[in-house]
Design a protein around this motif. Structure first.
Motif, PDB file in Angstrom:
ATOM      1  N   ALA A 192       0.530  -1.023  -0.151  1.00 14.50           N
ATOM      2  CA  ALA A 192      -0.113   0.076   0.182  1.00 14.50           C
ATOM      3  C   ALA A 192       0.859   1.691   0.105  1.00 14.50           C
ATOM      4  CB  ALA A 192      -1.276   0.035   1.563  1.00 14.50           C
ATOM      5  N   ALA A 193       2.126   1.584   0.723  1.00 13.20           N
ATOM      6  CA  ALA A 193       2.936   2.590   1.348  1.00 13.20           C
ATOM      7  C   ALA A 193       3.427   2.589   0.127  1.00 13.20           C
ATOM      8  CB  ALA A 193       4.116   1.846   2.003  1.00 13.20           C
ATOM      9  N   GLU A 194       4.052   1.377  -1.297  1.00 16.14           N
ATOM     10  CA  GLU A 194       4.443   1.795  -2.863  1.00 16.14           C
ATOM     11  C   GLU A 194       3.468   2.502  -3.523  1.00 16.14           C
ATOM     12  OE1 GLU A 194       4.999   1.545  -6.610  1.00 16.14           O
ATOM     13  OE2 GLU A 194       3.491  -0.176  -5.768  1.00 16.14           O
ATOM     14  N   VAL A 195       2.358   2.409  -3.231  1.00 16.96           N
ATOM     15  CA  VAL A 195       0.791   2.841  -4.477  1.00 16.96           C
ATOM     16  C   VAL A 195       1.299   4.333  -4.048  1.00 16.96           C
ATOM     17  CG1 VAL A 195      -1.099   2.835  -4.981  1.00 16.96           C
ATOM     18  CG2 VAL A 195       0.098   0.828  -4.422  1.00 16.96           C
ATOM     19  N   LEU A 196       0.823   4.288  -2.848  1.00 15.05           N
ATOM     20  CA  LEU A 196       0.654   5.915  -2.104  1.00 15.05           C
ATOM     21  C   LEU A 196       1.795   6.657  -2.909  1.00 15.05           C
ATOM     22  CD1 LEU A 196      -1.153   5.127   0.776  1.00 15.05           C
ATOM     23  CD2 LEU A 196      -2.197   5.926  -0.957  1.00 15.05           C
ATOM     24  N   ASN A 197       3.374   6.163  -2.211  1.00 15.85           N
ATOM     25  CA  ASN A 197       4.353   6.649  -1.951  1.00 15.85           C
ATOM     26  C   ASN A 197       5.038   7.108  -3.632  1.00 15.85           C
ATOM     27  OD1 ASN A 197       4.943   7.038   0.953  1.00 15.85           O
ATOM     28  ND2 ASN A 197       5.837   4.990   0.350  1.00 15.85           N
ATOM     29  N   ALA A 198       4.339   6.828  -4.648  1.00 17.14           N
ATOM     30  CA  ALA A 198       4.500   7.131  -5.988  1.00 17.14           C
ATOM     31  C   ALA A 198       4.174   7.773  -7.017  1.00 17.14           C
ATOM     32  CB  ALA A 198       4.275   5.415  -7.054  1.00 17.14           C
ATOM     33  N   GLY A 199       1.965   7.962  -6.726  1.00 13.48           N
ATOM     34  CA  GLY A 199       1.871   9.061  -6.924  1.00 13.48           C
ATOM     35  C   GLY A 199       1.785   9.962  -6.552  1.00 13.48           C
ATOM     36  N   GLU A 200       1.233  11.661  -7.321  1.00 16.10           N
ATOM     37  CA  GLU A 200       1.558  12.489  -7.418  1.00 16.10           C
ATOM     38  C   GLU A 200       0.619  13.585  -7.666  1.00 16.10           C
ATOM     39  OE1 GLU A 200       3.369  13.357 -11.245  1.00 16.10           O
ATOM     40  OE2 GLU A 200       5.775  12.357 -11.040  1.00 16.10           O
ATOM     41  N   LYS A 201      -0.580  12.680  -7.338  1.00 15.46           N
ATOM     42  CA  LYS A 201      -2.067  14.156  -7.132  1.00 15.46           C
ATOM     43  C   LYS A 201      -2.815  12.957  -6.182  1.00 15.46           C
ATOM     44  CE  LYS A 201      -2.179  14.882 -11.671  1.00 15.46           C
ATOM     45  NZ  LYS A 201      -3.964  15.452 -12.788  1.00 15.46           N
ATOM     46  N   VAL A 202      -2.477  12.667  -4.699  1.00 11.69           N
ATOM     47  CA  VAL A 202      -2.883  12.092  -4.270  1.00 11.69           C
ATOM     48  C   VAL A 202      -4.718  12.609  -3.911  1.00 11.69           C
ATOM     49  CG1 VAL A 202      -3.223  10.502  -1.546  1.00 11.69           C
ATOM     50  CG2 VAL A 202      -0.863  10.858  -3.133  1.00 11.69           C
ATOM     51  N   ALA A 203      -5.573  11.708  -3.555  1.00 15.32           N
ATOM     52  CA  ALA A 203      -7.089  12.016  -2.881  1.00 15.32           C
ATOM     53  C   ALA A 203      -7.064  11.123  -2.292  1.00 15.32           C
ATOM     54  CB  ALA A 203      -8.023  12.112  -3.935  1.00 15.32           C
ATOM     55  N   ILE A 204      -7.611  11.608  -1.321  1.00 16.79           N
ATOM     56  CA  ILE A 204      -8.174  10.984   0.002  1.00 16.79           C
ATOM     57  C   ILE A 204     -10.240  11.125   0.285  1.00 16.79           C
ATOM     58  CG2 ILE A 204      -8.277  10.157   2.641  1.00 16.79           C
ATOM     59  CD1 ILE A 204      -5.683  11.200   2.456  1.00 16.79           C
ATOM     60  N   VAL A 255      -1.532  11.348   7.545  1.00 17.66           N
ATOM     61  CA  VAL A 255      -1.419  10.589   5.947  1.00 17.66           C
ATOM     62  C   VAL A 255      -1.696  12.004   4.930  1.00 17.66           C
ATOM     63  CG1 VAL A 255      -2.407   9.611   4.539  1.00 17.66           C
ATOM     64  CG2 VAL A 255      -1.970   8.191   6.796  1.00 17.66           C
ATOM     65  N   ALA A 256      -3.055  12.520   4.871  1.00 20.36           N
ATOM     66  CA  ALA A 256      -3.004  13.870   4.235  1.00 20.36           C
ATOM     67  C   ALA A 256      -1.659  15.049   3.859  1.00 20.36           C
ATOM     68  CB  ALA A 256      -4.115  14.394   4.306  1.00 20.36           C
ATOM     69  N   ASP A 257      -1.020  15.062   5.141  1.00 18.58           N
ATOM     70  CA  ASP A 257      -0.181  16.052   5.178  1.00 18.58           C
ATOM     71  C   ASP A 257       1.274  15.464   4.673  1.00 18.58           C
ATOM     72  OD1 ASP A 257       1.027  18.792   6.336  1.00 18.58           O
ATOM     73  OD2 ASP A 257       2.213  17.014   6.980  1.00 18.58           O
ATOM     74  N   LEU A 258       1.099  14.877   5.056  1.00 23.83           N
ATOM     75  CA  LEU A 258       2.639  13.328   4.036  1.00 23.83           C
ATOM     76  C   LEU A 258       1.837  13.971   3.163  1.00 23.83           C
ATOM     77  CD1 LEU A 258       3.612  11.059   7.077  1.00 23.83           C
ATOM     78  CD2 LEU A 258       4.937  12.342   6.587  1.00 23.83           C
ATOM     79  N   LEU A 259       0.572  12.802   2.011  1.00 27.85           N
ATOM     80  CA  LEU A 259       0.847  12.498   0.579  1.00 27.85           C
ATOM     81  C   LEU A 259       1.298  13.654   0.109  1.00 27.85           C
ATOM     82  CD1 LEU A 259      -1.090   9.194   0.507  1.00 27.85           C
ATOM     83  CD2 LEU A 259       1.759   9.550   0.782  1.00 27.85           C
ATOM     84  N   GLY A 260       0.643  14.654   0.637  1.00 26.77           N
ATOM     85  CA  GLY A 260       0.153  17.155   0.335  1.00 26.77           C
ATOM     86  C   GLY A 260      -1.235  16.248   0.054  1.00 26.77           C
ATOM     87  N   ALA A 261      -2.122  15.744   0.063  1.00 32.29           N
ATOM     88  CA  ALA A 261      -4.205  15.206  -0.338  1.00 32.29           C
ATOM     89  C   ALA A 261      -4.787  15.539  -0.517  1.00 32.29           C
ATOM     90  CB  ALA A 261      -3.744  13.695  -0.561  1.00 32.29           C
ATOM     91  N   GLY A 262      -5.885  15.970  -0.988  1.00 33.08           N
ATOM     92  CA  GLY A 262      -7.452  16.967  -0.817  1.00 33.08           C
ATOM     93  C   GLY A 262      -8.157  15.481  -0.322  1.00 33.08           C
ATOM     94  N   VAL A 263      -8.561  15.498   0.731  1.00 34.36           N
ATOM     95  CA  VAL A 263      -9.402  14.760   1.519  1.00 34.36           C
ATOM     96  C   VAL A 263     -10.917  15.017   0.965  1.00 34.36           C
ATOM     97  CG1 VAL A 263     -10.550  13.978   3.664  1.00 34.36           C
ATOM     98  CG2 VAL A 263      -8.152  14.219   3.340  1.00 34.36           C
TER      99      VAL A 263
END
Length: 605
Positions: free
Chosen positions: A199-211, A227-235
């Protein structure tokens, strides 16, 4: 000790403090036992068994404890079903205790005899049992409680009337006896290390992460934020997860789906990676295209893993424990254009909501009613919305902050739970204010009668504030709009038009507060009056049925087609459909560029 005495004793031992119920001779033995037990657990008398079940659901949703309801045999047990299905479909722990005719009459087509084991086979599919001898207790009660807690579902215990009156005798140390015990520890399952690494490999590889989060992430607020902070994601939030994260976080895009926001919709259409936590959100069309994003799902129930989207990694585990184990494996992403766009789009959305609320309507814009409440809400309020157009405005205009809680009938989407939900909430949290936003259809269906329950019990609550806001537009508005949007049909008056009822007068007649609001300049004052009241309070807002809940994914052409169909098909109702309103609505249709904004910004805002 009678069987009925022991049933109540065992409920007390499970720390059940309220049972939401309605009397009937099929549970006379239990009612007599309640008298001997000095009303412990407290018998909360609803006006109808369906309302008792809804109150148990509301109690469970807002307390985290099992909600318990009780009803007589036959019609009473039947009436519970809608509320019990609401609990089952929203994964809420509820135990139903129902009476049955005497064992000697079973199979004899006796009065009020219904085959309850067959009737409850689906709604209480995880555990449904009939007690025929005293020695089945305490095991049956214990299993009903443990299963409801452990599987977050509905269970049922059926007790024939004559069995309730038998002397209680416990199971013995003997063949074909099943002794039992109290207590149940909490568990927090975590996936295997190799699955977390995938799971971490998938999330780390993304450039535009949505939660996307649902109610299953409620205990994982800190971890979701990390998690949102680390991945620069929107929720984005499924409606049942509306209160999981506060809306004052700039990257929280709000609700998703038919009642959702434009930033949630656009985040899903543009992302390359998706993380779903604790949500069984059913509408695939609001998720990324099936070949667009790599995806990871976390859910505590393997039965719901892998649904809705082609997830690359499916993690069956507790949301909080799983995210905590996943966090050390995630790599911090730079804050780039993706996160900035999400925050910009979200801020612009709230600006659009404010401007939509300011559009004039006849007599009052319902969006203005709910939007004006937003800033006035106490930080510890408990919110409920009924099914219908009221749910649109709850989803889009009310921002969660502080310790606010909120819910609605998410999966069954049944009419009628708004008022009983907040009544159940008041028994779970008597020191907190509660507020329900309901349509006039739901209010006429059963909400008015349940105001009597509030009138009966409000003196027992430390904070007496229970506010019911009725959006009174004399129309079954959600269905009317679905007819227009999906079928291109005008409003069908024989099915959709409903009477104007003096709701506030009725509330006052039973000792509650009430006011009718017919002008926009009265709206805020009415909210303030209700929030300052010393008793439950009803506000009858006379709202315009012609305000459309345009979905965030609608194209400009679709929205204009609906507006044209309204103007054409409903032209005989000039009092209801205003061409001027259509003109003012244009700037909020998808595809419009507001003249005060940079013309280069994305038009869908």
């Amino acid at each position: 000790m009678k069987v009925s005495d022991y049933v109540l004793q065992r409920l007390r031992e499970w720390e059940v403090d309220h049972v939401f119920a309605y009397a009937g001779d099929g549970i006379n033995g239990l009612l007599a036992a309640w008298g001997r037990a000095e009303n412990q657990p407290v018998f909360v008398q609803a006006r109808h068994e369906e309302m008792a079940a809804f109150e148990a659901v509301g109690y469970a949703k807002f307390s985290g404890k099992v909600g318990v309801c009780a009803a007589t045999s036959g019609p009473g047990a039947i009436h519970l079903l809608n509320g019990l299905y609401d609990a089952k479909l929203d994964h809420v722990p509820v135990v139903a205790i129902v009476g049955q005719t005497n064992r000697s009459a079973m199979g004899g087509s006796y009065q009020q005899e219904v085959d309850l084991l067959s009737l409850y086979k689906d709604v209480a599919s995880d555990f449904c049992e009939m007690v025929t001898v005293p020695e089945q207790l305490p095991n049956v009660i214990d299993r009903a409680m443990r299963t409801a807690y452990g599987r977050r579902t509905v269970t049922a215990v059926i007790i024939p009337a004559d069995v309730q009156e038998l002397d209680y005798s416990p199971p013995t140390h003997a063949f074909k006896m099943v002794p039992s015990s109290l207590d149940m520890s909490a568990s927090a399952s975590v996936p295997a290390d190799e699955d977390l690494a995938r799971a971490a490999e998938v999330l780390n590889a993304g450039e535009k992460v949505a939660i996307l989060i649902g109610q299953g992430a409620r205990g994982a607020r800190t971890e979701v934020e990390a998690v949102a902070d680390l991945l620069g994601a929107g929720v984005a939030k499924a409606l049942l997860g509306k209160d999981v994260l506060p809306d004052d976080l700039p990257y929280v895009t709000g609700a998703i789906g038919l009642l959702g926001t434009r930033p949630s919709y656009e985040m899903m259409t543009d992302c390359d990676t998706l993380l779903v936590v604790g949500s069984n959100f059913p509408y695939t069309q609001f998720l990324p295209e099936l070949d667009q994003a790599r995806a990871v799902q976390i859910d505590i129930d393997p039965h719901y893993i892998g649904m809705r989207y082609p997830f690359e990694v499916n993690l069956a585990g507790d949301a909080q424990a799983t995210l905590a184990a996943l966090l050390p494996l995630l790599k911090r992403k730079k804050r780039g254009a993706w996160r900035k766009k999400i925050e910009t789009d979200t801020a612009r959305w709230w600006d659009v909501m404010e401007r939509r609320a300011a559009v004039e309507a006849d007599p009052i814009n319902p969006e203005y009613v709910v939007h004006s409440l937003d800033a006035l809400l106490p930080d510890d309020v408990i919110l409920a919305a009924d099914s219908g157009s009221a749910a649109n405005w709850y989803a889009r205009h009310l921002r969660i902050r502080g310790t606010m809680r909120g819910s609605l009938s998410g999966t069954l989407a049944t009419m009628g739970p708004g008022v009983p939900y907040v009544i159940g909430a008041k028994f779970a949290h008597p020191g907190r204010p509660a507020l329900a936003i309901v349509g006039d259809g739901a209010m006429q269906m059963n909400g008015m009668a349940e105001l009597i329950t509030a009138a009966k019990y409000w003196h027992q609550w430390q904070d007496p504030r229970l506010i019911v806001a009725v959006l009174n537009n004399q129309d079954l508005n959600q269905v009317t709009w679905e007819m227009r949007a999906m079928s291109g049909a005008p409003q069908f008056l024989p099915s959709q038009a409903i009477p104007d009822v003096p709701y506030a007068d009725f509330a006052q007649s039973i000792g509650l507060g009430g006011v009718r609001v017919e002008k926009p300049d009265q709206v805020e004052a009415a909210w303030r009056q209700a929030l300052a009241a010393d008793r439950p309070f009803l506000i009858d807002f006379r709202t315009d049925p012609a305000v459309p809940p345009i979905p965030p994914h609608a194209t400009r052409e679709q929205a204009e087609a609906v507006a044209s169909a309204i103007a054409k098909g409903d032209s005989d109702r000039g009092d209801m459909i205003k061409q001027g309103f259509k003109a003012k609505l244009q700037e909020f249709l998808p595809g419009h560029r507001h003249p005060t904004k940079d013309p280069g910004t994305r038009g869908q805002q």
